[in-house]
Design a protein around this motif. Structure first.
Motif, PDB file in Angstrom:
ATOM      1  N   GLY A   4      15.678  15.371   0.156  1.00  0.00           N
ATOM      2  CA  GLY A   4      15.592  16.592  -0.637  1.00  0.00           C
ATOM      3  C   GLY A   4      15.829  16.390  -2.116  1.00  0.00           C
ATOM      4  O   GLY A   4      15.697  17.329  -2.902  1.00  0.00           O
ATOM      5  N   LEU A   5      16.187  15.182  -2.549  1.00  0.00           N
ATOM      6  CA  LEU A   5      16.470  14.951  -3.964  1.00  0.00           C
ATOM      7  C   LEU A   5      15.183  14.722  -4.746  1.00  0.00           C
ATOM      8  O   LEU A   5      14.234  14.141  -4.236  1.00  0.00           O
ATOM      9  N   PRO A   6      15.164  15.164  -6.005  1.00  0.00           N
ATOM     10  CA  PRO A   6      13.991  14.894  -6.844  1.00  0.00           C
ATOM     11  C   PRO A   6      13.776  13.394  -7.005  1.00  0.00           C
ATOM     12  O   PRO A   6      14.719  12.609  -6.969  1.00  0.00           O
ATOM     13  N   ALA A   7      12.534  13.002  -7.203  1.00  0.00           N
ATOM     14  CA  ALA A   7      12.197  11.579  -7.366  1.00  0.00           C
ATOM     15  C   ALA A   7      12.976  10.992  -8.523  1.00  0.00           C
ATOM     16  O   ALA A   7      13.220  11.635  -9.529  1.00  0.00           O
ATOM     17  N   GLY A   8      13.379   9.737  -8.361  1.00  0.00           N
ATOM     18  CA  GLY A   8      14.068   9.028  -9.431  1.00  0.00           C
ATOM     19  C   GLY A   8      15.570   9.180  -9.418  1.00  0.00           C
ATOM     20  O   GLY A   8      16.259   8.551 -10.201  1.00  0.00           O
ATOM     21  N   GLN A   9      16.115  10.019  -8.532  1.00  0.00           N
ATOM     22  CA  GLN A   9      17.561  10.194  -8.521  1.00  0.00           C
ATOM     23  C   GLN A   9      18.263   9.211  -7.600  1.00  0.00           C
ATOM     24  O   GLN A   9      19.466   9.264  -7.481  1.00  0.00           O
ATOM     25  N   GLY A  10      17.564   8.319  -6.958  1.00  0.00           N
ATOM     26  CA  GLY A  10      18.173   7.431  -5.991  1.00  0.00           C
ATOM     27  C   GLY A  10      18.311   6.012  -6.491  1.00  0.00           C
ATOM     28  O   GLY A  10      17.978   5.074  -5.807  1.00  0.00           O
ATOM     29  N   LYS A  11      18.821   5.829  -7.675  1.00  0.00           N
ATOM     30  CA  LYS A  11      18.975   4.477  -8.221  1.00  0.00           C
ATOM     31  C   LYS A  11      19.998   3.698  -7.417  1.00  0.00           C
ATOM     32  O   LYS A  11      20.936   4.265  -6.873  1.00  0.00           O
ATOM     33  N   LYS A  12      19.859   2.386  -7.398  1.00  0.00           N
ATOM     34  CA  LYS A  12      20.846   1.537  -6.744  1.00  0.00           C
ATOM     35  C   LYS A  12      21.961   1.261  -7.742  1.00  0.00           C
ATOM     36  O   LYS A  12      21.717   0.864  -8.855  1.00  0.00           O
ATOM     37  N   HIS A  13      23.207   1.480  -7.312  1.00  0.00           N
ATOM     38  CA  HIS A  13      24.323   1.410  -8.229  1.00  0.00           C
ATOM     39  C   HIS A  13      25.421   0.432  -7.836  1.00  0.00           C
ATOM     40  O   HIS A  13      26.146  -0.030  -8.681  1.00  0.00           O
ATOM     41  N   CYS A  14      25.641   0.219  -6.571  1.00  0.00           N
ATOM     42  CA  CYS A  14      26.888  -0.410  -6.145  1.00  0.00           C
ATOM     43  C   CYS A  14      26.852  -1.929  -6.228  1.00  0.00           C
ATOM     44  O   CYS A  14      25.817  -2.544  -6.328  1.00  0.00           O
ATOM     45  N   HIS A  15      28.040  -2.493  -6.162  1.00  0.00           N
ATOM     46  CA  HIS A  15      28.219  -3.920  -6.359  1.00  0.00           C
ATOM     47  C   HIS A  15      28.466  -4.669  -5.062  1.00  0.00           C
ATOM     48  O   HIS A  15      28.687  -5.846  -5.084  1.00  0.00           O
ATOM     49  N   GLN A  16      28.529  -3.981  -3.944  1.00  0.00           N
ATOM     50  CA  GLN A  16      28.814  -4.666  -2.685  1.00  0.00           C
ATOM     51  C   GLN A  16      28.016  -4.046  -1.548  1.00  0.00           C
ATOM     52  O   GLN A  16      27.520  -2.941  -1.676  1.00  0.00           O
ATOM     53  N   PRO A  17      27.916  -4.749  -0.425  1.00  0.00           N
ATOM     54  CA  PRO A  17      27.130  -4.241   0.704  1.00  0.00           C
ATOM     55  C   PRO A  17      27.749  -2.984   1.320  1.00  0.00           C
ATOM     56  O   PRO A  17      28.954  -2.917   1.522  1.00  0.00           O
ATOM     57  N   LEU A  18      26.926  -2.015   1.611  1.00  0.00           N
ATOM     58  CA  LEU A  18      27.346  -0.781   2.255  1.00  0.00           C
ATOM     59  C   LEU A  18      26.281  -0.367   3.249  1.00  0.00           C
ATOM     60  O   LEU A  18      25.124  -0.733   3.111  1.00  0.00           O
ATOM     61  N   GLU A  19      26.690   0.415   4.238  1.00  0.00           N
ATOM     62  CA  GLU A  19      25.755   1.028   5.162  1.00  0.00           C
ATOM     63  C   GLU A  19      26.013   2.523   5.159  1.00  0.00           C
ATOM     64  O   GLU A  19      27.163   2.955   5.088  1.00  0.00           O
ATOM     65  N   PHE A  20      24.949   3.297   5.281  1.00  0.00           N
ATOM     66  CA  PHE A  20      25.070   4.740   5.412  1.00  0.00           C
ATOM     67  C   PHE A  20      24.626   5.133   6.809  1.00  0.00           C
ATOM     68  O   PHE A  20      23.529   4.780   7.231  1.00  0.00           O
ATOM     69  N   HIS A  21      25.486   5.870   7.502  1.00  0.00           N
ATOM     70  CA  HIS A  21      25.175   6.359   8.845  1.00  0.00           C
ATOM     71  C   HIS A  21      25.188   7.880   8.799  1.00  0.00           C
ATOM     72  O   HIS A  21      26.206   8.477   8.450  1.00  0.00           O
ATOM     73  N   PHE A  22      24.066   8.476   9.146  1.00  0.00           N
ATOM     74  CA  PHE A  22      23.950   9.921   9.228  1.00  0.00           C
ATOM     75  C   PHE A  22      23.983  10.250  10.712  1.00  0.00           C
ATOM     76  O   PHE A  22      23.039   9.950  11.437  1.00  0.00           O
ATOM     77  N   CYS A  23      25.078  10.827  11.162  1.00  0.00           N
ATOM     78  CA  CYS A  23      25.264  11.077  12.584  1.00  0.00           C
ATOM     79  C   CYS A  23      25.395  12.573  12.812  1.00  0.00           C
ATOM     80  O   CYS A  23      26.306  13.209  12.289  1.00  0.00           O
ATOM     81  N   GLY A  24      24.487  13.133  13.573  1.00  0.00           N
ATOM     82  CA  GLY A  24      24.557  14.554  13.873  1.00  0.00           C
ATOM     83  C   GLY A  24      23.181  15.125  14.112  1.00  0.00           C
ATOM     84  O   GLY A  24      22.170  14.451  13.934  1.00  0.00           O
ATOM     85  N   ARG A  25      23.152  16.368  14.514  1.00  0.00           N
ATOM     86  CA  ARG A  25      21.896  17.044  14.809  1.00  0.00           C
ATOM     87  C   ARG A  25      21.405  17.778  13.574  1.00  0.00           C
ATOM     88  O   ARG A  25      22.186  18.322  12.815  1.00  0.00           O
ATOM     89  N   GLY A  26      20.087  17.817  13.430  1.00  0.00           N
ATOM     90  CA  GLY A  26      19.474  18.596  12.361  1.00  0.00           C
ATOM     91  C   GLY A  26      19.427  20.061  12.743  1.00  0.00           C
ATOM     92  O   GLY A  26      19.795  20.436  13.860  1.00  0.00           O
ATOM     93  N   HIS A  27      18.977  20.883  11.844  1.00  0.00           N
ATOM     94  CA  HIS A  27      18.890  22.318  12.137  1.00  0.00           C
ATOM     95  C   HIS A  27      17.761  22.639  13.111  1.00  0.00           C
ATOM     96  O   HIS A  27      17.781  23.657  13.780  1.00  0.00           O
ATOM     97  N   ASN A  28      16.771  21.748  13.156  1.00  0.00           N
ATOM     98  CA  ASN A  28      15.665  21.940  14.086  1.00  0.00           C
ATOM     99  C   ASN A  28      14.997  20.586  14.332  1.00  0.00           C
ATOM    100  O   ASN A  28      15.309  19.601  13.675  1.00  0.00           O
ATOM    101  N   ASP A  29      14.086  20.568  15.281  1.00  0.00           N
ATOM    102  CA  ASP A  29      13.430  19.306  15.647  1.00  0.00           C
ATOM    103  C   ASP A  29      12.678  18.690  14.474  1.00  0.00           C
ATOM    104  O   ASP A  29      12.671  17.470  14.309  1.00  0.00           O
ATOM    105  N   ASN A  30      12.047  19.507  13.652  1.00  0.00           N
ATOM    106  CA  ASN A  30      11.296  18.983  12.521  1.00  0.00           C
ATOM    107  C   ASN A  30      12.229  18.323  11.499  1.00  0.00           C
ATOM    108  O   ASN A  30      11.923  17.249  10.979  1.00  0.00           O
ATOM    109  N   ALA A  31      13.379  18.950  11.233  1.00  0.00           N
ATOM    110  CA  ALA A  31      14.345  18.364  10.296  1.00  0.00           C
ATOM    111  C   ALA A  31      14.854  17.025  10.822  1.00  0.00           C
ATOM    112  O   ALA A  31      14.997  16.060  10.059  1.00  0.00           O
TER     113      ALA A  31
END
Length: 188
Positions: A29-56
Motif C-alpha cells: 500500500g505504500l507509494p513507489a519509492g518509499q521502500g529503500k533499503k536502510h539497515c546494516h544487518q540481516p533481518l527477516e520480516f514475518h507477516f503472520c495473520g489473516r487478511g480482511h478477505n481472501d483477495n487481501a
C-alpha cells in the motif's frame, strides 16, 4: 514480526528460509519509492495473520513471495505464543482504530518489545521508550524504530522484560476479578 540473525542460523534457515541482508521492503500500500533499503544487518520480516478477505490475503502472499526474507503465513491462535517467542521485535503499525490489542499483549507476554502505531488502546499498554515504541507509522519512523532496537540488543532485551511486566498486569484473572468487583458494587 522481525527476526535477527542468531548463532542457531542453520535451524532458523530450515524453519524460515533465507536471512535478510537489508531492511525495509515497501508494503504493497505504500507509494513507489518509499521502500529503500536502510539497515546494516540481516533481518527477516514475518507477516503472520489473516487478511480482511481472501483477495487481501492473496495479494499479501504474492507481495511477500516476490521479496527475499519476507514471509506471509497464517498459524492457529494456539501456535502464536511460539511464533512470538521466536521473534525479536513485534510490529503493530496500526494507523486507525485499535482497541486493547491482543496481539500486542501476547507479544509482550512473550517478552518482546512492540513497535506500534499511535492508535486506540495501544497507548494504554505500550509506554514509549519503556517497553516499546509508539510511532506515527511512516516508513521513516518504522525504519528508525526498527534500527534502534535491531542494533541495540541490550535495549531490546530490557524493553522485552519490561513488556512482559506490563503484560502481566493485563492477566485475564486480574481483569475478571476487577470487573466482578465493579459489577458487584454497581448491582448491590
Amino acid at each position: 514480526m522481525l527476526y535477527l540473525p542468531r548463532p542457531d542460523y542453520r535451524l532458523l534457515r530450515k524453519l524460515h528460509g533465507l536471512r535478510l541482508r537489508h531492511l525495509l521492503y515497501p508494503h504493497p500500500g505504500l507509494p513507489a519509492g518509499q521502500g529503500k533499503k536502510h539497515c546494516h544487518q540481516p533481518l527477516e520480516f514475518h507477516f503472520c495473520g489473516r487478511g480482511h478477505n481472501d483477495n487481501a490475503e492473496k495479494l499479501m502472499a504474492q507481495w511477500a513471495a516476490g521479496r527475499e526474507r519476507c514471509f506471509y503465513y497464517w498459524k492457529p491462535l494456539e501456535m502464536m505464543p511460539e511464533i512470538y517467542r521466536q521473534a525479536d521485535i513485534v510490529l503493530i503499525p496500526s494507523r486507525s482504530t485499535e482497541g486493547t490489542s491482543l496481539a500486542a499483549l501476547e507479544a509482550m507476554a512473550c517478552g518482546k518489545p512492540v513497535i506500534a502505531g499511535l492508535a486506540g488502546g495501544l497507548s494504554d499498554i505500550i509506554i514509549h521508550g519503556y517497553n516499546g515504541y509508539l510511532i506515527k507509522p511512516t516508513v521513516e519512523n518504522l525504519v528508525a524504530a526498527i534500527e534502534d532496537l535491531a542494533l541495540n540488543k541490550d535495549k531490546r532485551k530490557l524493553m522485552g522484560r519490561r513488556a512482559r511486566e506490563v503484560a502481566v498486569t493485563f492477566d485475564r484473572k486480574i481483569w475478571a476479578e476487577r470487573w466482578a468487583r465493579v459489577l458487584g458494587e454497581v448491582f448491590r
